[in-house]
Design an enzyme around this catalytic site. Structure first.
Site, PDB file in Angstrom:
ATOM      1  N   ASP A 196     -19.594 -45.192   8.488  1.00  0.00           N
ATOM      2  CA  ASP A 196     -20.109 -44.789   7.176  1.00  0.00           C
ATOM      3  C   ASP A 196     -19.764 -45.829   6.110  1.00  0.00           C
ATOM      4  O   ASP A 196     -20.305 -45.797   5.011  1.00  0.00           O
ATOM      5  CB  ASP A 196     -19.505 -43.428   6.760  1.00  0.00           C
ATOM      6  CG  ASP A 196     -20.526 -42.301   6.840  1.00  0.00           C
ATOM      7  OD1 ASP A 196     -21.729 -42.597   6.936  1.00  0.00           O
ATOM      8  OD2 ASP A 196     -20.106 -41.129   6.811  1.00  0.00           O
ATOM      9  N   LYS A 255     -28.790 -36.713  12.306  1.00  0.00           N
ATOM     10  CA  LYS A 255     -28.049 -37.860  12.849  1.00  0.00           C
ATOM     11  C   LYS A 255     -27.939 -37.751  14.371  1.00  0.00           C
ATOM     12  O   LYS A 255     -28.124 -38.721  15.097  1.00  0.00           O
ATOM     13  CB  LYS A 255     -26.665 -37.960  12.192  1.00  0.00           C
ATOM     14  CG  LYS A 255     -26.743 -38.451  10.756  1.00  0.00           C
ATOM     15  CD  LYS A 255     -25.456 -38.237   9.963  1.00  0.00           C
ATOM     16  CE  LYS A 255     -25.703 -38.576   8.484  1.00  0.00           C
ATOM     17  NZ  LYS A 255     -24.548 -38.329   7.625  1.00  0.00           N
ATOM     18  N   GLN A 273     -18.699 -35.666   7.892  1.00  0.00           N
ATOM     19  CA  GLN A 273     -19.738 -35.330   6.926  1.00  0.00           C
ATOM     20  C   GLN A 273     -19.117 -34.795   5.625  1.00  0.00           C
ATOM     21  O   GLN A 273     -18.304 -33.883   5.658  1.00  0.00           O
ATOM     22  CB  GLN A 273     -20.686 -34.284   7.548  1.00  0.00           C
ATOM     23  CG  GLN A 273     -21.890 -33.955   6.679  1.00  0.00           C
ATOM     24  CD  GLN A 273     -22.857 -35.129   6.499  1.00  0.00           C
ATOM     25  OE1 GLN A 273     -23.129 -35.870   7.439  1.00  0.00           O
ATOM     26  NE2 GLN A 273     -23.355 -35.301   5.285  1.00  0.00           N
TER      27      GLN A 273
END
Ligand code: NAP
Length: 291
Positions: free
Chosen positions: A119, A52, A96
């Site tokens: 997200d 990412k 994460q």
């Protein structure tokens, strides 16, 4: 049969994002900025987050990586999130997953400002998506919808079967495919579904997201169907240098010859996820979702 090339589509989407960043820079605008919070040293999470950060650099975004040891307390992590929520330079951030067992993922997700939740996991974004309002859509469903759109796959009135009802893939896929403008008639299946073979055999579009390697076989798919394979299962292999290979939820050799379109594994849905996250960050910086 058309093979849906997720790698190529992802590169195209990332180059479109990079062009937009150049335009923003040339106009003296603020460079999009994404932060990632990584807890612990899980190998998979390290790889995803590194990917990412690298992708941010490639498209010209600013990126920040915040690392915590896996002994971090929930309160410390929530404090970090509230600081990120208030950081005006940040357009979006992700935490994460998975997190260590002593930290509630639900509490962490709920603590993220929905305006920065690139997200798309916050209940506000999920709720807005369900209501057909502008929302950050989570990366995998967003990536699949992008593949469907870019390959001009006909969806209106089509029978679509989604196998799997998880919050991150199956359920959002079922909602997005049934939304106005996409207009599929959707059946969502799970481990308690009866006659799954017969249900799948009626489908014009199948999204396989159950996490069982090579589950969908040729006899479950009708001629001309579109098959989107979301599954990723790592299995041992003596044919690769690494000693393992990735398998999808679809028995590709049997199913592909019957399909009009199919995504391979690897190289199908997977590569789209990072591009989708970058796209959400760009949308956030342009205040497209929340004005
Ligand atoms: P998950 O949370 O484990 O959910 C699996 C779903 O499949 C559940 O709803 C389960 O039903 C259903 N299921 C399991 N066995 C079944 C069976 N025999 N028949 C019918 N339904 C069955 O998995 P997930 O997080 O959604 O992920 C699914 C797969 O996609 C995994 O392989 C994962 O690695 C992969 N994935 C890939 C990407 C990507 O970027 N390509 C992203 C995310 C996930 P119940 O609800 O009844 O238990």
């Amino acid at each position: 049969m058309i093979l849906i090339d997720g790698k190529k589509t992802s590169e195209l989407l990332q180059s479109e994002i990079a062009e937009e960043v150049i335009t923003i820079k040339n106009n003296g605008g603020k460079i999009p900025h994404l932060a990632a919070v990584l807890v612990g040293n899980d190998g998979g999470s390290e790889t995803y987050v590194a990917g990412k950060v690298k992708a941010c650099e490639k498209v010209g975004f600013k990126s920040t990586l915040i690392r915590y040891d896996d002994t971090v307390t929930q309160d410390e992590l929530l404090k970090c999130i509230s600081q990120l929520n208030c950081d005006d330079d940040l357009d979006g951030f992700i935490v994460q997953l998975p997190l260590p067992k002593h930290i509630s993922e639900e509490k962490v997700i709920e603590a993220i400002n929905p305006h920065k939740d690139v997200d798309g996991f916050h209940p506000i974004n999920v709720g807005r998506m369900v209501a057909g309002m502008p929302a950050f859509i989570s990366a995998t469903p967003f990536g699949i919808m992008e593949l469907i759109k870019r390959y001009k796959i006909e969806t209106s009135g089509k029978n679509c079967v989604v196998i799997g009802r998880s919050n991150i893939v199956g359920r959002p896929m079922s909602i997005l495919l049934s939304q106005k403008g996409i207009d599929c008639t959707v059946t969502i299946c799970h481990s308690r579904t009866k006659n799954l073979k017969e249900v799948c055999a009626q489908a014009d579009i199948i999204v396989a997201a159950l996490g069982r390697a090579e589950f969908l076989t040729g006899d479950m798919v009708k001629e001309g169907a579109v098959v989107i394979d979301v599954g990723i299962t790592r299995v041992k292999s003596d044919k690769t240098k690494s000693g393992w290979k990735l398998l999808g939820d679809v028995k590709f050799d049997e199913v592909a010859p019957k399909c009009s379109f199919i995504t391979p594994v690897p190289g199908g849905v997977g590569p789209m996820t990072i591009a989708s996250l970058l796209y959400n960050t760009l949308l956030s910086s342009k205040k497209v979702i929340y004005k």
